[in-house]
Design a protein around this motif. Structure first.
Motif, mmCIF file in Angstrom:
data_model
loop_
_atom_site.group_PDB
_atom_site.id
_atom_site.type_symbol
_atom_site.label_atom_id
_atom_site.label_comp_id
_atom_site.label_asym_id
_atom_site.label_seq_id
_atom_site.Cartn_x
_atom_site.Cartn_y
_atom_site.Cartn_z
ATOM 1 N N GLU A 25 0.828 -1.206 0.000
ATOM 2 C CA GLU A 25 0.000 0.000 0.000
ATOM 3 C C GLU A 25 0.862 1.257 0.000
ATOM 4 O OE1 GLU A 25 -2.465 -0.385 3.374
ATOM 5 O OE2 GLU A 25 -3.814 -1.870 2.476
ATOM 6 N N VAL A 26 1.908 1.278 0.797
ATOM 7 C CA VAL A 26 2.789 2.446 0.846
ATOM 8 C C VAL A 26 3.529 2.618 -0.477
ATOM 9 C CG1 VAL A 26 4.814 3.431 1.971
ATOM 10 C CG2 VAL A 26 3.023 2.357 3.352
ATOM 11 N N LEU A 27 4.000 1.511 -1.063
ATOM 12 C CA LEU A 27 4.704 1.578 -2.339
ATOM 13 C C LEU A 27 3.800 2.146 -3.436
ATOM 14 C CD1 LEU A 27 7.176 0.967 -4.070
ATOM 15 C CD2 LEU A 27 6.349 -1.397 -4.302
ATOM 16 N N LEU A 31 4.184 5.719 -5.522
ATOM 17 C CA LEU A 31 4.214 5.771 -7.002
ATOM 18 C C LEU A 31 3.198 6.779 -7.516
ATOM 19 C CD1 LEU A 31 4.570 1.940 -7.831
ATOM 20 C CD2 LEU A 31 6.286 3.722 -8.219
ATOM 21 N N ARG A 32 2.015 6.748 -6.930
ATOM 22 C CA ARG A 32 0.997 7.696 -7.358
ATOM 23 C C ARG A 32 1.424 9.130 -7.061
ATOM 24 N NH1 ARG A 32 -2.476 3.681 -5.131
ATOM 25 N NH2 ARG A 32 -2.657 4.896 -3.216
ATOM 26 N N ALA A 33 2.100 9.314 -5.937
ATOM 27 C CA ALA A 33 2.550 10.663 -5.583
ATOM 28 C C ALA A 33 3.580 11.197 -6.584
ATOM 29 C CB ALA A 33 3.127 10.668 -4.178
ATOM 30 N N LYS A 34 4.308 10.312 -7.215
ATOM 31 C CA LYS A 34 5.304 10.708 -8.214
ATOM 32 C C LYS A 34 4.735 10.719 -9.632
ATOM 33 C CE LYS A 34 8.642 10.981 -5.167
ATOM 34 N NZ LYS A 34 9.261 12.278 -4.821
ATOM 35 N N GLY A 35 3.441 10.481 -9.758
ATOM 36 C CA GLY A 35 2.823 10.476 -11.079
ATOM 37 C C GLY A 35 3.104 9.219 -11.870
ATOM 38 N N LEU A 36 3.441 8.144 -11.187
ATOM 39 C CA LEU A 36 3.747 6.883 -11.863
ATOM 40 C C LEU A 36 2.585 5.915 -11.684
ATOM 41 C CD1 LEU A 36 7.442 6.485 -10.637
ATOM 42 C CD2 LEU A 36 6.677 7.278 -12.879
ATOM 43 N N PRO A 37 2.438 4.981 -12.609
ATOM 44 C CA PRO A 37 1.349 4.005 -12.482
ATOM 45 C C PRO A 37 1.599 3.094 -11.278
ATOM 46 C CG PRO A 37 2.787 3.444 -14.317
ATOM 47 C CD PRO A 37 3.194 4.803 -13.876
ATOM 48 N N ASP A 38 0.523 2.713 -10.585
ATOM 49 C CA ASP A 38 0.665 1.890 -9.381
ATOM 50 C C ASP A 38 0.207 0.448 -9.599
ATOM 51 O OD1 ASP A 38 -2.028 2.176 -9.637
ATOM 52 O OD2 ASP A 38 -2.395 2.828 -7.571
ATOM 53 N N ASP A 39 -0.013 0.075 -10.853
ATOM 54 C CA ASP A 39 -0.461 -1.281 -11.138
ATOM 55 C C ASP A 39 0.742 -2.222 -11.256
ATOM 56 O OD1 ASP A 39 0.423 -0.001 -13.383
ATOM 57 O OD2 ASP A 39 -0.983 -1.007 -14.745
ATOM 58 N N ILE A 40 1.477 -2.323 -10.184
ATOM 59 C CA ILE A 40 2.682 -3.157 -10.198
ATOM 60 C C ILE A 40 2.311 -4.602 -9.862
ATOM 61 C CG2 ILE A 40 4.245 -1.278 -9.565
ATOM 62 C CD1 ILE A 40 4.015 -2.163 -6.669
ATOM 63 N N GLU A 41 3.153 -5.526 -10.318
ATOM 64 C CA GLU A 41 2.939 -6.948 -10.053
ATOM 65 C C GLU A 41 3.532 -7.271 -8.677
ATOM 66 O OE1 GLU A 41 1.463 -10.031 -9.835
ATOM 67 O OE2 GLU A 41 1.305 -9.555 -11.998
ATOM 68 N N ASP A 45 6.258 -14.617 -6.827
ATOM 69 C CA ASP A 45 7.223 -15.108 -7.814
ATOM 70 C C ASP A 45 7.596 -14.059 -8.855
ATOM 71 O OD1 ASP A 45 4.759 -14.973 -8.982
ATOM 72 O OD2 ASP A 45 4.852 -16.952 -9.945
ATOM 73 N N SER A 46 7.169 -12.776 -8.630
ATOM 74 C CA SER A 46 7.557 -11.694 -9.538
ATOM 75 C C SER A 46 8.769 -10.967 -8.965
ATOM 76 C CB SER A 46 6.400 -10.712 -9.722
ATOM 77 O OG SER A 46 6.113 -10.058 -8.490
ATOM 78 N N VAL A 47 9.443 -10.170 -9.815
ATOM 79 C CA VAL A 47 10.613 -9.419 -9.362
ATOM 80 C C VAL A 47 10.226 -8.461 -8.233
ATOM 81 C CG1 VAL A 47 12.386 -7.758 -10.021
ATOM 82 C CG2 VAL A 47 11.790 -9.611 -11.581
ATOM 83 N N MET A 48 9.138 -7.702 -8.453
ATOM 84 C CA MET A 48 8.702 -6.766 -7.425
ATOM 85 C C MET A 48 8.234 -7.504 -6.166
ATOM 86 S SD MET A 48 8.533 -3.626 -6.659
ATOM 87 C CE MET A 48 8.743 -2.875 -8.272
ATOM 88 N N GLY A 49 7.605 -8.679 -6.352
ATOM 89 C CA GLY A 49 7.152 -9.466 -5.208
ATOM 90 C C GLY A 49 8.321 -9.950 -4.358
ATOM 91 N N VAL A 50 9.442 -10.313 -5.034
ATOM 92 C CA VAL A 50 10.625 -10.743 -4.302
ATOM 93 C C VAL A 50 11.183 -9.594 -3.467
ATOM 94 C CG1 VAL A 50 13.019 -11.512 -4.533
ATOM 95 C CG2 VAL A 50 11.220 -12.571 -5.916
ATOM 96 N N LEU A 51 11.214 -8.384 -4.037
ATOM 97 C CA LEU A 51 11.702 -7.225 -3.297
ATOM 98 C C LEU A 51 10.811 -6.919 -2.098
ATOM 99 C CD1 LEU A 51 12.679 -4.829 -6.239
ATOM 100 C CD2 LEU A 51 14.230 -6.023 -4.689
#
Length: 482
Positions: A25-27, A31-41, A45-51
């Motif tokens: 939720e914080v991530l 992202l939204r605060a920086k004008g970036l899309p927040d539909d991250i995976e 088993d995804s790269v972002m999920g591992v982080l």
């Protein structure tokens, strides 16, 4: 995370799934605060999920550490060194490992020095003990003396004990029997215990520990022994009965024999966390000044080897239950008698009398003080536990399950204090810590003599009432689990 951390309800720690959701939720919010899309995976088993999982694991570890630090402050939840520090705020400290101790009498020639660390052996366990202090076998500090009289007519026989002369004059026609009887009668008023074996007079310093004994020339010293404190080489719990310490290992010229005429004080391992928590409840009274709740903790802290202690008082002007007016009655299981008497005198109030069958004289600045106390009357308990097990498919019974149940019964039994009744229900909690048990049929028998083996009809599931100065005694050899 406003609902976590130190709250009015105590410390509340978020779990890993909650932390992972919070990070996602914080991530997305950042992202939204920086004008970036927040539909991250965010799948594991995804790269972002591992982080996300990596940071969630580390944050979980930090929360667990914070929770541990929080609970380490309190005696009820701390353990190890943290528990030591938590109870220290009230003046309580963990009891260190203690050696078993016993006073022995070393026999030999007058003037023989027995060095500190001289070893002797326990004839029952074959374990090694050593002298805790240097000693010199001397009639000026005698604990056991045998005097053989020379039979002479109309002759005076004198034994000077602690500078007081005790004399007997033989008849015109003297016999060894008459002389021995006369000496025994005369020496009965001395501070030493006197007896005769038909050939000699024996003097034992039972109550005073040691005394200066100077016989006249017509009394030959056949046996001379002085007292010295012995202890196990390592801190272990070892019980010694009279006569068990009877073998000299360290050879010393002039040292001929050794024995113990009294039982010893049983040592102990370092106090466990559970034992320290139980004692903490009474240890907080240790700072009291001669108040009833403070006397027992102070004596227990002062004297090593004490397994249980209970203090009674009579604050009336009359004798109550056999206790003197305005007096204390200390009942102690374990510990060296002389050390117990010294501690009682140190912590009892001035002008307060003491009660008990054991009498010891304590040397103080105010003069010799007579201190009395008692040992608890043992009530030996036998236990039979018949287990009904659950089906193995439901919950398997451990391979060593019977041993675990027997150990839990013994631990619960050993924790009984002086005067504490044996309550059957108290044992079930420990028994059911072993998995796979459906039901327990627990029965007890008891006797005043451990040699009286109970018959099957003596066992019952009833509680055992223990008297005020009695103590229930449990031992693995008297526990049967089937």
């Amino acid at each position: 995370m406003p609902d976590y951390g130190v709250t009015p309800a105590g410390f509340v720690r978020p779990r890993l799934p909650e932390i992972r959701v919070e990070i996602i939720e914080v991530l997305r919010a950042n992202l939204r605060a920086k004008g970036l899309p927040d539909d991250i995976e965010t799948r594991p088993d995804s790269v972002m999920g591992v982080l996300i999982d990596t940071f969630a694991d580390r944050e979980t570890a930090l929360w667990e550490m914070g929770e541990g630090v929080y609970y380490a402050m309190y005696p009820g939840s701390a353990s190890g060194t943290s528990l030591d520090r938590a109870v220290a705020f009230s003046g309580v400290s963990r009891l260190a490992a203690e050696r078993s101790k016993c006073y022995v009498i070393v026999y030999g020639l007058q003037g023989t020095p027995v060095p500190v660390g001289a070893q002797i052996r326990n004839r029952v366990t074959q374990s090694l003990w050593e002298t805790a202090q240097a000693a010199t076998i001397s009639a000026l500090g005698a604990a056991d003396v045998r005097l053989v009289p020379t039979v002479l007519n109309s002759t005076t026989y004198t034994v000077t004990i602690n500078s007081v002369a005790y004399s007997y004059t033989s008849d015109a026609v003297a016999t060894i029997g008459d002389i021995l009887a006369g000496l025994v009668a005369t020496l009965a008023a001395s501070p030493m215990q006197v007896s005769s074996d038909g050939s000699a007079v024996r003097l034992l310093a039972v109550d005073v520990g040691e005394a200066s004994v100077e016989p006249s020339a017509n009394l030959a010293v056949a046996t001379l022994g002085s007292r010295v404190l012995a202890q196990t080489i390592d801190p272990i719990a070892e019980t010694v009965g009279p006569g068990d310490l009877d073998t000299i290992v360290t050879l010393v010229d002039g040292w001929q024999a050794v024995t113990n005429l009294v039982s010893g004080s049983v040592g102990r391992s370092t106090e466990t966390d559970a034992e320290l928590r139980r004692r903490y409840q009474t240890g907080v009274f240790r700072f009291g000044a001669a108040t009833l709740p403070s006397i027992a903790p102070n004596i227990q802290r002062e004297v090593s080897g004490i397994r249980a202690i209970k203090v009674f008082q009579n604050d009336t002007d009359a004798v109550v239950d056999g206790r003197l007016p305005h007096s204390l009655h200390v009942v102690v299981d374990g510990g060296i008698e002389e050390e117990i008497a010294t501690a009682i005198y140190k912590y009892k109030a001035a002008g307060i009398d003491t009660n008990g069958a054991i009498e010891k004289t304590v040397t103080a600045l105010e003069g010799d003080q007579l201190i009395r106390f008692d040992r608890p009357t043992p009530v030996y308990v036998w236990v039979k536990a018949a287990l009904t097990l659950l089906p193995a498919a439901e919950q398997p019974f451990p391979v060593d399950g019977f041993e675990l149940v027997a150990e839990s019964i013994n631990v619960t039994g050993q924790a009984h204090e002086i005067g504490q009744d044996v309550i059957v229900q108290r044992f079930f909690s420990g028994i059911y810590q072993t998995k796979g048990i459906a039901e327990v049929d627990l029965q007890f028998a008891f006797a005043s003599d451990p040699g009286n083996i109970p018959a099957p009809g003596d066992y019952s599931a009833a509680n055992i009432a223990i008297g005020d100065i009695e103590r229930a005694m449990f031992d693995p050899s008297r526990i049967e689990v089937t």
